[in-house]
Design a protein around this motif. Structure first.
Motif, PDB file in Angstrom:
ATOM      1  N   TYR A  31       0.872  -1.305  -0.887  1.00 14.09           N
ATOM      2  CA  TYR A  31      -0.044   0.176   0.085  1.00 14.09           C
ATOM      3  C   TYR A  31       1.218   1.409  -0.168  1.00 14.09           C
ATOM      4  O   TYR A  31       1.949   1.632   0.387  1.00 14.09           O
ATOM      5  CB  TYR A  31      -1.398   0.203   1.476  1.00 14.09           C
ATOM      6  N   SER A  32       0.540   2.056  -0.365  1.00 19.71           N
ATOM      7  CA  SER A  32       1.108   3.735  -0.085  1.00 19.71           C
ATOM      8  C   SER A  32       0.816   4.985   1.080  1.00 19.71           C
ATOM      9  O   SER A  32      -0.718   4.170   1.555  1.00 19.71           O
ATOM     10  CB  SER A  32       0.984   5.043  -1.420  1.00 19.71           C
ATOM     11  N   LYS A  33       1.592   5.331   1.201  1.00 16.40           N
ATOM     12  CA  LYS A  33       1.253   6.731   2.639  1.00 16.40           C
ATOM     13  C   LYS A  33       1.775   7.511   2.400  1.00 16.40           C
ATOM     14  O   LYS A  33       3.203   7.309   2.059  1.00 16.40           O
ATOM     15  CB  LYS A  33       2.763   5.183   3.636  1.00 16.40           C
ATOM     16  N   ASP A  34       0.699   8.514   2.743  1.00 17.34           N
ATOM     17  CA  ASP A  34       1.373  10.161   2.354  1.00 17.34           C
ATOM     18  C   ASP A  34       1.074  10.478   3.730  1.00 17.34           C
ATOM     19  O   ASP A  34       0.536  10.287   4.764  1.00 17.34           O
ATOM     20  CB  ASP A  34       0.649  10.346   1.483  1.00 17.34           C
ATOM     21  N   GLU A  35       2.100  11.093   4.086  1.00 21.16           N
ATOM     22  CA  GLU A  35       2.236  12.042   5.555  1.00 21.16           C
ATOM     23  C   GLU A  35       2.291  13.055   5.299  1.00 21.16           C
ATOM     24  O   GLU A  35       3.406  13.625   4.914  1.00 21.16           O
ATOM     25  CB  GLU A  35       3.844  11.287   6.360  1.00 21.16           C
ATOM     26  N   THR A  36       1.270  14.188   6.318  1.00 19.08           N
ATOM     27  CA  THR A  36       2.127  15.539   6.437  1.00 19.08           C
ATOM     28  C   THR A  36       2.124  15.531   8.213  1.00 19.08           C
ATOM     29  O   THR A  36       1.097  15.539   8.878  1.00 19.08           O
ATOM     30  CB  THR A  36       0.818  16.519   5.351  1.00 19.08           C
ATOM     31  N   VAL A  37       3.057  16.668   8.375  1.00 14.09           N
ATOM     32  CA  VAL A  37       3.344  17.356   9.676  1.00 14.09           C
ATOM     33  C   VAL A  37       2.632  18.607   9.964  1.00 14.09           C
ATOM     34  O   VAL A  37       3.016  19.632   9.059  1.00 14.09           O
ATOM     35  CB  VAL A  37       5.021  16.767   9.487  1.00 14.09           C
TER      36      VAL A  37
ATOM     37  N   SER B 193       3.043  22.055  19.762  1.00 14.19           N
ATOM     38  CA  SER B 193       2.854  20.866  19.745  1.00 14.19           C
ATOM     39  C   SER B 193       3.098  20.409  17.741  1.00 14.19           C
ATOM     40  O   SER B 193       2.436  21.602  17.288  1.00 14.19           O
ATOM     41  CB  SER B 193       1.471  20.620  19.785  1.00 14.19           C
ATOM     42  N   THR B 194       2.518  18.738  17.531  1.00 11.91           N
ATOM     43  CA  THR B 194       3.294  18.588  16.940  1.00 11.91           C
ATOM     44  C   THR B 194       2.160  17.271  16.319  1.00 11.91           C
ATOM     45  O   THR B 194       1.665  16.267  17.072  1.00 11.91           O
ATOM     46  CB  THR B 194       4.560  18.369  16.508  1.00 11.91           C
ATOM     47  N   THR B 195       1.370  17.247  15.126  1.00  8.03           N
ATOM     48  CA  THR B 195      -0.245  16.401  14.619  1.00  8.03           C
ATOM     49  C   THR B 195       0.915  16.342  13.414  1.00  8.03           C
ATOM     50  O   THR B 195       0.626  17.081  12.428  1.00  8.03           O
ATOM     51  CB  THR B 195      -1.224  16.935  15.045  1.00  8.03           C
ATOM     52  N   VAL B 196       0.387  15.050  13.302  1.00  6.12           N
ATOM     53  CA  VAL B 196       0.547  14.295  12.374  1.00  6.12           C
ATOM     54  C   VAL B 196      -0.686  13.687  11.451  1.00  6.12           C
ATOM     55  O   VAL B 196      -0.783  13.000  11.857  1.00  6.12           O
ATOM     56  CB  VAL B 196       1.938  13.210  12.224  1.00  6.12           C
TER      57      VAL B 196
ATOM     58  N   GLU C  56       2.348   0.943  10.570  1.00  5.08           N
ATOM     59  CA  GLU C  56       3.461   0.390  11.268  1.00  5.08           C
ATOM     60  C   GLU C  56       3.299   2.588  11.651  1.00  5.08           C
ATOM     61  O   GLU C  56       3.154   3.025  10.730  1.00  5.08           O
ATOM     62  CB  GLU C  56       4.791   0.658  11.099  1.00  5.08           C
ATOM     63  N   SER C  57       3.563   2.546  12.954  1.00  6.04           N
ATOM     64  CA  SER C  57       3.253   4.185  12.908  1.00  6.04           C
ATOM     65  C   SER C  57       3.564   3.949  14.655  1.00  6.04           C
ATOM     66  O   SER C  57       3.794   3.584  15.209  1.00  6.04           O
ATOM     67  CB  SER C  57       1.934   4.354  13.368  1.00  6.04           C
ATOM     68  N   THR C  58       4.351   5.110  15.233  1.00 11.52           N
ATOM     69  CA  THR C  58       5.039   5.717  16.430  1.00 11.52           C
ATOM     70  C   THR C  58       4.224   6.543  16.650  1.00 11.52           C
ATOM     71  O   THR C  58       4.514   7.264  18.286  1.00 11.52           O
ATOM     72  CB  THR C  58       6.420   6.156  16.006  1.00 11.52           C
ATOM     73  N   LEU C  59       3.228   7.240  15.602  1.00 14.48           N
ATOM     74  CA  LEU C  59       2.245   8.277  16.621  1.00 14.48           C
ATOM     75  C   LEU C  59       1.387   7.595  18.355  1.00 14.48           C
ATOM     76  O   LEU C  59       1.308   6.732  18.227  1.00 14.48           O
ATOM     77  CB  LEU C  59       1.213   8.465  15.812  1.00 14.48           C
ATOM     78  N   THR C  60       0.953   8.756  18.653  1.00 10.49           N
ATOM     79  CA  THR C  60       0.406   7.992  19.848  1.00 10.49           C
ATOM     80  C   THR C  60      -1.157   8.731  19.780  1.00 10.49           C
ATOM     81  O   THR C  60      -1.770   9.744  18.978  1.00 10.49           O
ATOM     82  CB  THR C  60       0.646   9.134  21.112  1.00 10.49           C
ATOM     83  N   ASP C  61      -1.936   8.422  20.545  1.00  8.22           N
ATOM     84  CA  ASP C  61      -3.264   8.701  20.290  1.00  8.22           C
ATOM     85  C   ASP C  61      -3.504   9.583  18.987  1.00  8.22           C
ATOM     86  O   ASP C  61      -4.379  10.588  18.398  1.00  8.22           O
ATOM     87  CB  ASP C  61      -3.935  10.765  21.576  1.00  8.22           C
ATOM     88  N   ILE C  62      -3.943   7.758  18.432  1.00  6.83           N
ATOM     89  CA  ILE C  62      -3.994   8.111  16.862  1.00  6.83           C
ATOM     90  C   ILE C  62      -5.883   7.815  17.176  1.00  6.83           C
ATOM     91  O   ILE C  62      -6.164   6.998  17.321  1.00  6.83           O
ATOM     92  CB  ILE C  62      -3.575   6.326  16.676  1.00  6.83           C
ATOM     93  N   GLN C  63      -6.360   8.663  15.660  1.00  9.63           N
ATOM     94  CA  GLN C  63      -7.675   8.561  15.356  1.00  9.63           C
ATOM     95  C   GLN C  63      -7.831   8.811  14.463  1.00  9.63           C
ATOM     96  O   GLN C  63      -7.400   9.204  13.302  1.00  9.63           O
ATOM     97  CB  GLN C  63      -7.824  10.337  16.018  1.00  9.63           C
ATOM     98  N   ASN C  64      -8.635   7.755  13.538  1.00 11.90           N
ATOM     99  CA  ASN C  64      -9.420   7.927  11.988  1.00 11.90           C
ATOM    100  C   ASN C  64     -10.689   9.024  12.289  1.00 11.90           C
ATOM    101  O   ASN C  64     -11.494   9.358  12.911  1.00 11.90           O
ATOM    102  CB  ASN C  64     -10.116   6.407  11.981  1.00 11.90           C
TER     103      ASN C  64
ATOM    104  N   ASP D 134       6.583  13.760  19.737  1.00 13.60           N
ATOM    105  CA  ASP D 134       7.323  14.411  20.301  1.00 13.60           C
ATOM    106  C   ASP D 134       8.658  14.483  19.569  1.00 13.60           C
ATOM    107  O   ASP D 134       9.566  14.670  20.880  1.00 13.60           O
ATOM    108  CB  ASP D 134       7.128  14.223  22.273  1.00 13.60           C
ATOM    109  N   LYS D 135       9.011  13.460  18.509  1.00 15.44           N
ATOM    110  CA  LYS D 135      10.045  13.173  17.745  1.00 15.44           C
ATOM    111  C   LYS D 135      10.912  14.632  17.406  1.00 15.44           C
ATOM    112  O   LYS D 135       9.484  15.595  16.659  1.00 15.44           O
ATOM    113  CB  LYS D 135       9.481  12.655  17.120  1.00 15.44           C
TER     114      LYS D 135
END
Length: 225
Positions: free
Chosen positions: A32-38, A50-53, A69-77, A107-108
């Motif tokens: 699958y493909s994955k795009d990310e915006t910070v 604060s940082t949201t991904v 795979e994800s290192t994020l916390t408080d994950i929400q759909n 917090d990275k």
């Protein structure tokens, strides 16, 4: 800027929107493909508040039982009711949908860092010392791309080209605004100075392109004012 500087430090919001083919805060697999915006909200000096991904997964055959795979916390759909199970940094999605959008916190350290300086009538000072004063204010945001590498072991520093959007919010006391290499928009009683940059890319291309880069100059800035 002719009126008193009464906007609070929190009014400075820098959004770093980094579109990545290889996400910085999550790993993607081949099926699958994955795009990310910070999105980073910063304090007056450019330090992180604060940082949201935001993540976007896509698979033409659906995402049922896909292991992400994800290192994020408080994950929400954020876009559907698709469920997932989590085991440490592994997320298993249970949906036939072809797209899943979710967000989380981190917090990275960011791949792009910023330093903000304030100069009032030619004198540079902290924002806290300038609040309540009036005059001509220059806000400068210096961006550093920390994703660096070398070319074939040679002494040329290159960077990962991360598209970076910078937004600075001003209250109604701010007048006679200008944004070099950017644009200004009004939003209710506030004004927003917005810029799109590729920090570090200009130096990486030094000597490789023609001298005349006027058509792309607005986007190859390491500093915005």
């Amino acid at each position: 800027m002719k009126k008193s500087l009464r906007f609070a430090s929190a009014a400075l919001a820098l959004t770093l929107a980094a579109g990545m083919t290889l996400p910085a805060f999550a790993a993607a697999k081949a099926d699958y493909s994955k795009d990310e915006t910070v999105y980073a909200v910063m304090n007056a000096d450019g330090s992180i508040k604060s940082t949201t991904v935001s993540e976007h997964l896509y698979s033409a055959s659906g995402l049922s039982n896909v292991t992400d795979e994800s290192t994020l916390t408080d994950i929400q759909n954020t876009e559907s009711d698709a469920a997932f199970t989590q085991d440490g940094e592994k997320l298993v999605w249970n949906t036939d949908d072809t797209d899943v959008y979710y967000k989380g916190n981190t917090d990275k350290a960011l791949p792009i860092t910023a330093n903000v300086t304030y100069t009032l009538d030619g004198v540079t000072d902290s924002l806290e010392n300038l609040i309540g004063k009036s005059g001509h204010l220059t806000v400068t945001v210096d961006l550093t791309n920390n994703e660096t590498g070398t070319v074939n072991g040679k002494e040329r520093t290159v960077v990962t080209p991360l598209i970076t959007a910078v937004g600075v919010i001003f209250g109604q006391d701010a007048t006679n605004l200008s944004a070099e290499h950017g644009m200004l928009e009004s939003a209710a009683k506030s004004s927003v100075a917005a810029f799109v940059c590729l920090p570090g890319v200009k130096d990486s291309l030094d000597g490789l392109l023609p001298d005349d880069l006027s058509t792309v100059e607005d986007y190859l800035q390491d500093s915005v004012t």
